[in-house]
Design an enzyme around this catalytic site. Structure first.
Site, PDB file in Angstrom:
ATOM      1  CD  GLU A   1      64.034   4.174  89.194  1.00 41.98           C
ATOM      2  OE1 GLU A   1      64.739   2.866  89.004  1.00 41.98           O
ATOM      3  OE2 GLU A   1      62.919   3.972  89.638  1.00 41.98           O
TER       4      GLU A   1
ATOM      5  CG  ASP B   1      63.214  -3.516  84.525  1.00 45.20           C
ATOM      6  OD1 ASP B   1      62.856  -2.915  85.689  1.00 45.20           O
ATOM      7  OD2 ASP B   1      64.642  -3.200  84.035  1.00 45.20           O
TER       8      ASP B   1
END
Length: 256
Positions: A49, A60
């Site tokens: 990824e 995140d």
């Protein structure tokens, strides 16, 4: 059957769980991020990824956010990223590459252009800030190899879960807990009911991410999980010991 689903199912016949590893393109530099990708793919990672950085990566935590900000200082372009991924896809035909980013840079690049440039290179795309209700934006990808991958969480209600799995293909990304990436967790316990609920709604492969840091975390994943997704753990290993420590952690994860 979707090509990504078929790949995952085929790989699972000879592997207890697959490994999906996350790398920020351009961190700590474009050249170094490519070295990390080569190390991971040389180590037998099935799914890579690659995150194209964005200034406000809302899903995140601090570690990946900081990496994104440093990566942006390298002035990466999505075209450059796709060109590098094309080289990787040719060198590692036994692995699959997924692109992860946020809606803003992808809209600027254009989904028509992405479908054309990424076809045959990128097997899936993850866009955390794109609600499934707006999946029509991804219509240009329909005739390409790029499969949109949708996220679920333990708090996703049944009605929403059904809505997502009706749209889903390739695999389902099961977020293991509330919050953002990189947070400390209490392991992977307590996921059985959640993942059982998802697997009852779809026969697509299930990937589990957010909070996986170690081989023990992978071992404790429920059997229904097909893919262990690890990002911040690898980034933390690299930050604390470079490629050697990253390689050691990868070996432990693969052995799990």
């Amino acid at each position: 059957m979707n090509a990504l689903t078929d790949y995952i199912r085929t790989q699972r016949k000879s592997s207890k769980k697959l490994l999906m590893t996350h790398v920020v393109f351009g961190y700590p530099s474009i050249e170094k991020s490519l070295e990390i990708m080569h190390l991971l793919l040389d180590g037998g990672v099935e799914l890579l990824e690659v995150q194209f950085p964005f200034s406000d990566p809302v899903a995140d935590g601090p570690l990946i956010t900081s990496a994104c900000h440093q990566a942006l200082s390298q002035k990466p372009t999505l075209q450059n990223c796709i060109d590098e991924l094309q080289t990787l896809s040719r060198q590692y035909p036994d692995s699959r590459i997924l692109l992860m980013s946020y809606l803003n840079p992808l809209l600027q690049f254009g989904f028509e252009r992405l479908a054309e440039q990424g076809n045959g290179i990128i097997s899936g795309i993850i866009i955390p800030d794109l609600p499934v209700e707006h999946d029509s934006l991804l219509a240009p990808l329909a005739d390409s190899s790029i499969t949109p991958i949708w996220l679920l969480t333990p708090d996703t209600p049944d009605t929403r879960l059904d809505q997502v799995v009706r749209k889903a293909d390739g695999m389902i990304y099961c977020v293991s807990r509330k919050g953002v990436t990189g947070q400390q967790s209490n392991g992977m316990s307590g996921l059985d009911g959640y993942l059982a609920r998802v697997s009852a709604a779809t026969d697509l492969p299930l990937g589990v991410g957010f909070g996986i840091q170690s081989a023990d975390d992978i071992r404790s994943l429920p059997e229904v999980a097909d893919i262990a997704i690890i990002g911040s753990g690898l980034l933390n290993a690299y930050n604390n010991g470079g490629l050697d420590k990253l390689r050691n952690l990868l070996t432990e994860l693969k052995n799990a």
